[in-house]
Design a protein around this motif. Structure first.
Motif, PDB file in Angstrom:
ATOM      1  N   GLU A  31       1.137  -1.253  -0.270  1.00  0.00           N
ATOM      2  CA  GLU A  31      -0.510  -0.017  -0.169  1.00  0.00           C
ATOM      3  C   GLU A  31       1.465   0.694   0.234  1.00  0.00           C
ATOM      4  O   GLU A  31       1.689   1.414   0.937  1.00  0.00           O
ATOM      5  N   HIS A  33       0.578   6.052  -0.449  1.00  0.00           N
ATOM      6  CA  HIS A  33       0.208   6.997  -0.752  1.00  0.00           C
ATOM      7  C   HIS A  33      -0.441   7.146  -2.225  1.00  0.00           C
ATOM      8  O   HIS A  33       0.330   6.761  -2.937  1.00  0.00           O
ATOM      9  N   PRO A  34      -1.070   7.881  -2.488  1.00  0.00           N
ATOM     10  CA  PRO A  34      -1.518   8.222  -3.834  1.00  0.00           C
ATOM     11  C   PRO A  34      -0.502   8.959  -4.624  1.00  0.00           C
ATOM     12  O   PRO A  34      -0.916   8.701  -5.987  1.00  0.00           O
ATOM     13  N   LYS A  36       3.093   9.806  -5.740  1.00  0.00           N
ATOM     14  CA  LYS A  36       3.757   9.036  -5.003  1.00  0.00           C
ATOM     15  C   LYS A  36       5.789   8.857  -5.481  1.00  0.00           C
ATOM     16  O   LYS A  36       6.671   8.725  -5.156  1.00  0.00           O
ATOM     17  N   THR A  83      -3.491   3.281  -4.302  1.00  0.00           N
ATOM     18  CA  THR A  83      -2.452   2.890  -3.426  1.00  0.00           C
ATOM     19  C   THR A  83      -2.211   1.639  -3.275  1.00  0.00           C
ATOM     20  O   THR A  83      -1.615   0.890  -2.134  1.00  0.00           O
TER      21      THR A  83
END
Length: 135
Positions: A31, A33-34, A36, A83
């Motif tokens: 996973e 964070h959106p 990157k 994510t």
């Protein structure tokens, strides 16, 4: 009809640069964070310092005013907003080196290769990424 003006064409023809496009395969589910960019930049810098301290100093260890005035490289991180990265996902990114920093291309590839052995660090965890292509 060309959209590039003669001035822009001249400027581009006088530029010296190399673009390294890389594709990694996720060896683990993970996973992220959106956004990157920071994840890729920090991990690239960390791995680059281990691979070639001169390359790290030239690309990362610059005073802020110099780094803003003389951009000598740029990173195009993965652009997907996903994510959850499942195992087997192909992840594309690129680095463009400008001017004298072209000589650090090999060190950049070595740093990206280290994502497999040492993992891509995020939030205290590490995901392994295998470099499947660099051009």
């Amino acid at each position: 009809m060309s959209l590039a003006s003669p001035t822009l064409r001249r400027a581009l023809s006088q530029r010296s640069w190399v673009r390294i496009e890389v594709t990694h395969e996720a060896l683990d589910d993970f996973e992220v964070h959106p956004f990157k960019g920071a994840l890729w930049r920090s991990n690239l810098g960390f791995r680059l310092k281990q691979a070639d301290n001169d390359a790290f100093a030239a690309l990362f260890d610059l005073p802020p005013e110099r780094a803003q005035a003389e951009p000598t490289w740029n990173l195009a991180p993965p652009i997907s907003a996903e994510t959850h990265i499942p195992r087997g996902t192909l992840i594309e990114s690129a680095v463009t080196l400008h001017g004298p920093n072209e000589r650090f291309g090999g060190a950049i590839v070595s740093a990206f290769e280290a994502f497999e052995q040492q993992g891509l660090g995020y939030g205290g965890r590490f995901a392994r990424l295998r470099l499947v292509d660099a051009q």
